[in-house]
Write a protein that holds these residues in place. Structure first.
Motif, mmCIF file in Angstrom:
data_model
loop_
_atom_site.group_PDB
_atom_site.id
_atom_site.type_symbol
_atom_site.label_atom_id
_atom_site.label_comp_id
_atom_site.label_asym_id
_atom_site.label_seq_id
_atom_site.Cartn_x
_atom_site.Cartn_y
_atom_site.Cartn_z
ATOM 1 N N GLU A 56 0.827 -1.214 0.000
ATOM 2 C CA GLU A 56 0.000 0.000 0.000
ATOM 3 C C GLU A 56 0.857 1.258 0.000
ATOM 4 O O GLU A 56 0.501 2.266 -0.612
ATOM 5 C CB GLU A 56 -0.931 0.008 1.214
ATOM 6 C CG GLU A 56 -2.043 -1.016 1.145
ATOM 7 C CD GLU A 56 -2.903 -1.029 2.402
ATOM 8 O OE1 GLU A 56 -2.810 -0.082 3.200
ATOM 9 O OE2 GLU A 56 -3.648 -2.005 2.570
ATOM 10 N N THR A 57 1.997 1.197 0.691
ATOM 11 C CA THR A 57 2.873 2.365 0.805
ATOM 12 C C THR A 57 3.797 2.526 -0.397
ATOM 13 O O THR A 57 3.916 3.617 -0.955
ATOM 14 C CB THR A 57 3.730 2.258 2.086
ATOM 15 O OG1 THR A 57 2.850 2.124 3.209
ATOM 16 C CG2 THR A 57 4.599 3.490 2.270
ATOM 17 N N TYR A 58 4.487 1.445 -0.782
ATOM 18 C CA TYR A 58 5.530 1.517 -1.814
ATOM 19 C C TYR A 58 5.122 0.927 -3.157
ATOM 20 O O TYR A 58 5.828 1.101 -4.136
ATOM 21 C CB TYR A 58 6.789 0.765 -1.356
ATOM 22 C CG TYR A 58 7.277 1.133 0.015
ATOM 23 C CD1 TYR A 58 7.627 2.435 0.330
ATOM 24 C CD2 TYR A 58 7.399 0.166 1.010
ATOM 25 C CE1 TYR A 58 8.091 2.770 1.594
ATOM 26 C CE2 TYR A 58 7.856 0.489 2.277
ATOM 27 C CZ TYR A 58 8.208 1.791 2.558
ATOM 28 O OH TYR A 58 8.654 2.110 3.809
ATOM 29 N N GLY A 59 4.045 0.164 -3.186
ATOM 30 C CA GLY A 59 3.690 -0.575 -4.394
ATOM 31 C C GLY A 59 4.313 -1.955 -4.360
ATOM 32 O O GLY A 59 5.184 -2.244 -3.535
ATOM 33 N N GLU A 60 3.861 -2.821 -5.241
ATOM 34 C CA GLU A 60 4.367 -4.196 -5.318
ATOM 35 C C GLU A 60 5.811 -4.171 -5.800
ATOM 36 O O GLU A 60 6.184 -3.356 -6.627
ATOM 37 C CB GLU A 60 3.497 -5.024 -6.274
ATOM 38 C CG GLU A 60 3.902 -6.479 -6.406
ATOM 39 C CD GLU A 60 3.879 -7.228 -5.088
ATOM 40 O OE1 GLU A 60 4.936 -7.750 -4.691
ATOM 41 O OE2 GLU A 60 2.815 -7.283 -4.454
ATOM 42 N N GLY A 61 6.620 -5.081 -5.265
ATOM 43 C CA GLY A 61 7.994 -5.178 -5.750
ATOM 44 C C GLY A 61 8.998 -5.485 -4.665
ATOM 45 O O GLY A 61 8.647 -5.842 -3.533
ATOM 46 N N GLU A 62 10.261 -5.322 -5.019
ATOM 47 C CA GLU A 62 11.368 -5.697 -4.140
ATOM 48 C C GLU A 62 11.324 -4.987 -2.786
ATOM 49 O O GLU A 62 11.579 -5.582 -1.747
ATOM 50 C CB GLU A 62 12.699 -5.398 -4.826
ATOM 51 C CG GLU A 62 13.902 -5.803 -4.000
ATOM 52 C CD GLU A 62 15.228 -5.429 -4.630
ATOM 53 O OE1 GLU A 62 16.235 -5.550 -3.923
ATOM 54 O OE2 GLU A 62 15.251 -5.011 -5.797
ATOM 55 N N ARG A 63 10.984 -3.706 -2.780
ATOM 56 C CA ARG A 63 10.976 -2.956 -1.525
ATOM 57 C C ARG A 63 9.944 -3.530 -0.547
ATOM 58 O O ARG A 63 10.204 -3.617 0.651
ATOM 59 C CB ARG A 63 10.703 -1.482 -1.796
ATOM 60 C CG ARG A 63 10.917 -0.620 -0.584
ATOM 61 C CD ARG A 63 10.943 0.845 -0.940
ATOM 62 N NE ARG A 63 11.198 1.648 0.234
ATOM 63 C CZ ARG A 63 11.118 2.956 0.250
ATOM 64 N NH1 ARG A 63 10.804 3.621 -0.851
ATOM 65 N NH2 ARG A 63 11.354 3.617 1.351
ATOM 66 N N SER A 64 8.806 -3.933 -1.048
ATOM 67 C CA SER A 64 7.786 -4.532 -0.182
ATOM 68 C C SER A 64 8.272 -5.862 0.387
ATOM 69 O O SER A 64 8.038 -6.170 1.561
ATOM 70 C CB SER A 64 6.489 -4.742 -0.954
ATOM 71 O OG SER A 64 5.964 -3.504 -1.355
ATOM 72 N N HIS A 65 8.965 -6.644 -0.431
ATOM 73 C CA HIS A 65 9.507 -7.926 0.034
ATOM 74 C C HIS A 65 10.593 -7.706 1.081
ATOM 75 O O HIS A 65 10.634 -8.390 2.107
ATOM 76 C CB HIS A 65 10.056 -8.746 -1.131
ATOM 77 C CG HIS A 65 8.998 -9.255 -2.051
ATOM 78 N ND1 HIS A 65 7.992 -10.088 -1.644
ATOM 79 C CD2 HIS A 65 8.786 -9.041 -3.365
ATOM 80 C CE1 HIS A 65 7.198 -10.371 -2.669
ATOM 81 N NE2 HIS A 65 7.656 -9.738 -3.726
ATOM 82 N N ARG A 66 11.483 -6.754 0.840
ATOM 83 C CA ARG A 66 12.554 -6.461 1.811
ATOM 84 C C ARG A 66 11.962 -6.005 3.139
ATOM 85 O O ARG A 66 12.431 -6.387 4.213
ATOM 86 C CB ARG A 66 13.499 -5.386 1.269
ATOM 87 C CG ARG A 66 14.490 -5.894 0.258
ATOM 88 C CD ARG A 66 15.629 -4.919 0.029
ATOM 89 N NE ARG A 66 15.269 -3.518 0.081
ATOM 90 C CZ ARG A 66 15.153 -2.714 -0.972
ATOM 91 N NH1 ARG A 66 15.384 -3.178 -2.174
ATOM 92 N NH2 ARG A 66 14.826 -1.453 -0.812
#
Length: 133
Positions: A31-41
């Motif tokens: 919700e904050t950063y969007g789907e992707g690597e940052r959310s996984h980290r």
């Protein structure tokens, strides 16, 4: 939300609390950063504060807190190497216990940093075997 669908297999083999931590943090990060690597980290960082990787799954740590230098410093700009889920801040006795559980050869003569590296390699090997890679 995508947290349940994007959950890594190592977490699917872990306690429900680890799965809930991943899912809630991941979905909030999406919700904050969007789907992707940052959310996984972000989701892995939350899991690593309460759990450590042992073999092909995550187990509760004896204490809450950062597991390595990267987790302690954090931030998107700071990119220090991680210990791959190994609780590098744990005592040498604890690391020796994990190494014994994973049957790491030569563990009795290893230093603490060598134990962290050996456990990380044993965890990767166990994860590959569990996935059938």
């Amino acid at each position: 939300m995508p947290g349940r669908e994007d959950m890594p297999s190592t977490l699917r083999r872990s306690p429900d609390k680890a799965q809930r931590t991943w899912e809630k943090t991941h979905d909030s990060a999406v919700e904050t950063y969007g789907e992707g690597e940052r959310s996984h980290r972000t989701a892995f960082a939350a899991v690593k504060h309460q759990f450590e990787k042992v073999g092909d799954h995550w187990e509760p740590k004896g204490r809450k807190g950062p597991s390595d230098r990267q987790a302690a410093g954090g931030g998107p700009e700071r990119r220090a190497p991680t210990a791959g889920g190994v609780d590098a801040n744990a005592s040498k006795d604890h690391l020796m216990s994990v190494a014994r559980k994973l049957d790491v050869p030569g563990r009795s003569s290893m230093t603490k940093p060598e134990l962290v590296t050996a456990i990380e390699k044993a965890n990767d090997r166990a994860t590959r075997e569990a996935r059938g890679d």
